[in-house]
Design a protein around this motif. Structure first.
Motif, PDB file in Angstrom:
ATOM      1  N   UNK A   1       0.841  -1.204   0.000  1.00  0.00           N
ATOM      2  CA  UNK A   1       0.000   0.000   0.000  1.00  0.00           C
ATOM      3  C   UNK A   1       0.873   1.251   0.000  1.00  0.00           C
ATOM      4  N   UNK A   2       1.965   1.214   0.747  1.00  0.00           N
ATOM      5  CA  UNK A   2       2.869   2.365   0.760  1.00  0.00           C
ATOM      6  C   UNK A   2       3.410   2.631  -0.645  1.00  0.00           C
ATOM      7  N   UNK A   3       3.832   1.579  -1.335  1.00  0.00           N
ATOM      8  CA  UNK A   3       4.386   1.751  -2.684  1.00  0.00           C
ATOM      9  C   UNK A   3       3.378   2.417  -3.613  1.00  0.00           C
ATOM     10  N   UNK A   4       2.139   1.941  -3.570  1.00  0.00           N
ATOM     11  CA  UNK A   4       1.125   2.508  -4.463  1.00  0.00           C
ATOM     12  C   UNK A   4       0.759   3.936  -4.062  1.00  0.00           C
ATOM     13  N   UNK A   5       0.607   4.173  -2.756  1.00  0.00           N
ATOM     14  CA  UNK A   5       0.278   5.526  -2.296  1.00  0.00           C
ATOM     15  C   UNK A   5       1.418   6.488  -2.586  1.00  0.00           C
ATOM     16  N   UNK A   6       2.653   6.003  -2.489  1.00  0.00           N
ATOM     17  CA  UNK A   6       3.801   6.859  -2.751  1.00  0.00           C
ATOM     18  C   UNK A   6       3.871   7.251  -4.218  1.00  0.00           C
ATOM     19  N   UNK A   7       3.541   6.310  -5.106  1.00  0.00           N
ATOM     20  CA  UNK A   7       3.569   6.627  -6.533  1.00  0.00           C
ATOM     21  C   UNK A   7       2.506   7.666  -6.872  1.00  0.00           C
ATOM     22  N   UNK A   8       1.347   7.524  -6.238  1.00  0.00           N
ATOM     23  CA  UNK A   8       0.285   8.508  -6.448  1.00  0.00           C
ATOM     24  C   UNK A   8       0.713   9.872  -5.915  1.00  0.00           C
ATOM     25  N   UNK A   9       1.369   9.878  -4.757  1.00  0.00           N
ATOM     26  CA  UNK A   9       1.875  11.124  -4.176  1.00  0.00           C
ATOM     27  C   UNK A   9       2.854  11.803  -5.133  1.00  0.00           C
TER      28      UNK A   9
ATOM     29  N   UNK B   1      12.306  24.154  -4.290  1.00  0.00           N
ATOM     30  CA  UNK B   1      11.404  23.323  -3.494  1.00  0.00           C
ATOM     31  C   UNK B   1      12.059  21.984  -3.175  1.00  0.00           C
ATOM     32  N   UNK B   2      11.605  21.390  -2.091  1.00  0.00           N
ATOM     33  CA  UNK B   2      11.967  20.024  -1.731  1.00  0.00           C
ATOM     34  C   UNK B   2      10.692  19.218  -1.575  1.00  0.00           C
ATOM     35  N   UNK B   3      10.554  18.167  -2.380  1.00  0.00           N
ATOM     36  CA  UNK B   3       9.446  17.234  -2.231  1.00  0.00           C
ATOM     37  C   UNK B   3       9.969  15.963  -1.604  1.00  0.00           C
ATOM     38  N   UNK B   4       9.323  15.512  -0.522  1.00  0.00           N
ATOM     39  CA  UNK B   4       9.846  14.373   0.227  1.00  0.00           C
ATOM     40  C   UNK B   4       8.726  13.424   0.624  1.00  0.00           C
ATOM     41  N   UNK B   5       9.030  12.135   0.597  1.00  0.00           N
ATOM     42  CA  UNK B   5       8.196  11.149   1.276  1.00  0.00           C
ATOM     43  C   UNK B   5       9.115  10.183   1.999  1.00  0.00           C
TER      44      UNK B   5
ATOM     45  N   UNK C   1      -0.423  20.992   2.878  1.00  0.00           N
ATOM     46  CA  UNK C   1      -0.941  20.780   4.237  1.00  0.00           C
ATOM     47  C   UNK C   1       0.104  20.364   5.256  1.00  0.00           C
ATOM     48  N   UNK C   2       1.379  20.591   4.988  1.00  0.00           N
ATOM     49  CA  UNK C   2       2.436  20.231   5.920  1.00  0.00           C
ATOM     50  C   UNK C   2       2.945  18.818   5.695  1.00  0.00           C
ATOM     51  N   UNK C   3       3.543  18.268   6.739  1.00  0.00           N
ATOM     52  CA  UNK C   3       4.039  16.891   6.703  1.00  0.00           C
ATOM     53  C   UNK C   3       2.920  15.980   7.183  1.00  0.00           C
ATOM     54  N   UNK C   4       2.296  15.283   6.257  1.00  0.00           N
ATOM     55  CA  UNK C   4       1.077  14.528   6.554  1.00  0.00           C
ATOM     56  C   UNK C   4       1.177  13.125   5.954  1.00  0.00           C
ATOM     57  N   UNK C   5       0.330  12.189   6.429  1.00  0.00           N
ATOM     58  CA  UNK C   5       0.278  10.872   5.770  1.00  0.00           C
ATOM     59  C   UNK C   5       0.070  11.033   4.266  1.00  0.00           C
ATOM     60  N   UNK C   6       0.691  10.146   3.504  1.00  0.00           N
ATOM     61  CA  UNK C   6       0.729  10.297   2.052  1.00  0.00           C
ATOM     62  C   UNK C   6      -0.646  10.500   1.427  1.00  0.00           C
ATOM     63  N   UNK C   7      -1.647   9.760   1.909  1.00  0.00           N
ATOM     64  CA  UNK C   7      -2.956   9.858   1.294  1.00  0.00           C
ATOM     65  C   UNK C   7      -3.674  11.154   1.646  1.00  0.00           C
ATOM     66  N   UNK C   8      -3.100  11.926   2.593  1.00  0.00           N
ATOM     67  CA  UNK C   8      -3.709  13.196   2.993  1.00  0.00           C
ATOM     68  C   UNK C   8      -3.036  14.403   2.352  1.00  0.00           C
ATOM     69  N   UNK C   9      -2.007  14.165   1.532  1.00  0.00           N
ATOM     70  CA  UNK C   9      -1.317  15.293   0.888  1.00  0.00           C
ATOM     71  C   UNK C   9      -2.017  15.623  -0.422  1.00  0.00           C
TER      72      UNK C   9
ATOM     73  N   UNK D   1       1.650   3.869   5.293  1.00  0.00           N
ATOM     74  CA  UNK D   1       2.594   4.046   6.394  1.00  0.00           C
ATOM     75  C   UNK D   1       3.791   4.875   5.957  1.00  0.00           C
ATOM     76  N   UNK D   2       3.518   6.150   5.783  1.00  0.00           N
ATOM     77  CA  UNK D   2       4.556   7.079   5.395  1.00  0.00           C
ATOM     78  C   UNK D   2       4.015   8.485   5.370  1.00  0.00           C
ATOM     79  N   UNK D   3       4.917   9.456   5.373  1.00  0.00           N
ATOM     80  CA  UNK D   3       4.554  10.873   5.344  1.00  0.00           C
ATOM     81  C   UNK D   3       5.088  11.513   4.069  1.00  0.00           C
TER      82      UNK D   3
END
Length: 262
Positions: free
Chosen positions: A49-57, A184-188, A234-242, A253-255
């Motif tokens: 789930x993290x991998x898929x959510x991260x790719x979407x992010x 800018x810095x984009x991070x997960x 929205x700050x440093x938030x869970x991936x699905x909330x960005x 399970x990641x920010x």
């Protein structure tokens, strides 16, 4: 592309970049990677789930940066090329956007070179992101990026592979110093948002068998890496909330965050 075992005597251990590719349904992975990936999923399906959510992010992040007028992207630890890469998203907004990919994994770099052949304004550099001077002076980076202008540094799902002994906060600071104001810095980053202690320990044990052990970190530890950058909503938030573009995504399970250099 059909999946194959990429018959190569140089690959004897699983690697996180190729495991990530497997989680996403890609073809650039070896049998040893698939075995390790399935072991990780058996410990906790949250890794997939993290991998898929991260790719979407990543897709939402790059699109938003394009809307902000960024036309230069330095993608650290870019991994194995797959659908929805940075240059594909960026070039939909600006065909002249420049994208410099950097990864240390030979299979990722080899596939990138093959896929990027003939692509304008895009390079791939094989280098270790833990050596910022080597990365920033590499021809594929220094010859493409103009660091006197704003650039987006992408550290997406890579810093959890930098151990504490290598001081990831100091590493981020090194790239910060190379950037002009307006960058800018984009991070997960992986974090045990909903995982149990047993799941975290089991997942880390699987990754210890790879060439790239993982270090999930707390939100506070991830926040410390953003020193000197100004967090944007929205700050440093869970991936699905960005800046979500859908509803009902599972919690990953990641920010994730986007930060600005004033």
């Amino acid at each position: 592309m059909e999946r194959s075992d990429f018959d190569s005597p140089d690959v004897n251990s699983p690697n996180a970049a190729r495991m990530y590719d497997y989680f996403l349904g890609g073809a650039a992975n070896f049998a040893v990677d698939r075995i390790a990936a399935e072991q990780a999923l058996a410990v906790t399906p949250e890794i997939g789930r993290f991998a898929r959510a991260n790719r979407s992010f990543l897709g939402r992040l790059v699109a938003h940066l394009c809307d902000l007028g960024i036309d230069q992207f330095l993608d650290l630890g870019s991994g194995v090329p797959t659908v929805g890469n940075v240059h594909q998203i960026a070039h939909r907004h600006d065909p002249h956007a420049r994208v410099a990919y950097v990864d240390v994994e030979p299979v990722a770099v080899s596939h990138a070179r093959s896929l990027l052949d003939g692509q304008p304004h895009v390079t791939i550099t094989q280098a270790d992101i833990r050596s910022p001077e080597a990365v920033l002076s590499a021809p594929g980076v220094a010859g493409l990026m103009d660091f006197t202008r704003p650039v987006a540094v992408l550290a997406v799902a890579i810093l959890h592979f930098v151990p504490d002994d290598d001081d990831p906060a100091s590493l981020v600071a090194s790239y910060h110093r190379a950037c002009a104001p307006g960058s800018y810095l984009g991070m997960s980053h992986a974090s045990p948002v909903t995982m149990t202690a047993e799941q975290v320990a089991g997942g880390r044990e699987v990754y210890r068998s790879t060439t790239t052990p993982i270090t999930p970190r707390s939100r506070e530890a991830i926040m410390a890496m953003l020193t000197g950058w100004q967090l944007l909503d929205p700050g440093l938030v869970p991936l699905d909330q960005w800046r979500p573009d859908t509803t009902g995504e599972p919690v990953a399970n990641g920010y994730g965050a986007l930060a600005y250099l004033p």
